[in-house]
Design an enzyme around this catalytic site. Structure first.
Site, PDB file in Angstrom:
ATOM      1  N   SER A 199      -3.034  19.196 -14.563  1.00  0.00           N
ATOM      2  CA  SER A 199      -3.014  20.449 -13.808  1.00  0.00           C
ATOM      3  C   SER A 199      -2.047  21.478 -14.374  1.00  0.00           C
ATOM      4  O   SER A 199      -2.140  22.659 -14.040  1.00  0.00           O
ATOM      5  CB  SER A 199      -2.660  20.182 -12.341  1.00  0.00           C
TER       6      SER A 199
ATOM      7  N   LYS B 190       4.234  21.758  -9.925  1.00  0.00           N
ATOM      8  CA  LYS B 190       3.491  23.012 -10.056  1.00  0.00           C
ATOM      9  C   LYS B 190       4.471  24.128 -10.397  1.00  0.00           C
ATOM     10  O   LYS B 190       5.686  23.962 -10.361  1.00  0.00           O
ATOM     11  CB  LYS B 190       2.761  23.376  -8.752  1.00  0.00           C
TER      12      LYS B 190
END
Length: 228
Positions: free
Chosen positions: A38, A116
């Protein structure tokens, strides 16, 4: 007596080493492994990273339990000791900033750690229009992202490419993966509370590919790379 004294010295040294390791891991720095894509291209699958746990303040782990598992959807942590599900800040140092790459507890399953990039700060108005992120009605310049899917999905289908606007609540943050078309992030499950942030990723200390020719299994060019 000498043998007994020698064994005692060994035991004391081992105990001291364990206590120091636990202290460093809990309060200072912790190692994680990246198991998913990701955050590509910033972080590759197989990168081993260090996370600064003091950068936002001296924090006391709270609501902890022994952890005998190693698998995480966003990052894998080691060594295997315990998991804590919140942190109480004793001495604030700094606030998370836009662009920081953070490790935090996944809101939908706090036994999992995710990594993230921080996009929206408390009070920000966040919107995604045709894959472009807007903060307070201004497009966000993001040279670190990649989009592999040329299709633009309508908001009626899912929030990947079109979302909001949303206002980030107090003491919360909006996060996204750099690999935007293949990231499960705040677009899908909401905001990250500050007390759930474990720290800021700052260094790749090892990187392992494990594919192709044996001589290319180690990504030597990524070792000791600063994470930005």
């Amino acid at each position: 007596m000498k043998n007994k004294s020698l064994w005692r010295e060994y035991a004391e040294a081992i105990v001291i080493a364990i206590v120091l390791a636990l202290f460093i891991r809990t309060f200072v720095v912790q190692a994680f492994k990246i198991p998913s894509g990701s955050m590509i291209q910033t972080l590759q699958i197989g990168d081993h990273i260090l996370v600064n746990k003091m950068v936002y303040g001296i924090k006391l782990p709270w609501d902890c339990e022994w952890d005998l598992t190693s698998t995480r959807s966003g990052v894998s942590k080691f060594p295997l000791l315990w998991s804590c599900y919140s942190y109480k800040t004793l001495i604030p140092v700094a606030s998370p900033e836009r662009g920081d790459i953070i490790v935090f507890m996944f809101p939908e399953d706090e036994s999992k750690d995710f990594i993230k990039r921080l996009i929206g700060l408390p009070g920000d108005r966040v919107e995604v229009r045709n894959k472009t992120v807007y903060i307070n009605d201004q497009p966000l310049i993001e040279p670190y992202t990649q989009h592999l899917d040329p299709n633009v999905l309508p908001h009626q289908s899912q929030p990947r490419d079109n979302l909001g606007p949303l206002t980030v609540p107090a003491d919360s943050y909006f996060v996204m993966g750099d690999n935007r078309d293949q990231s499960l992030d705040s677009r899908f499950w909401g905001f990250v509370k500050r007390e759930k942030i474990k720290g800021k990723a700052f260094l790749i200390y090892w990187s392992w590919d494990g594919r192709g020719d044996l001589t290319h299994w180690v990504r030597w060019n990524r070792i000791a790379k600063i994470i930005r």
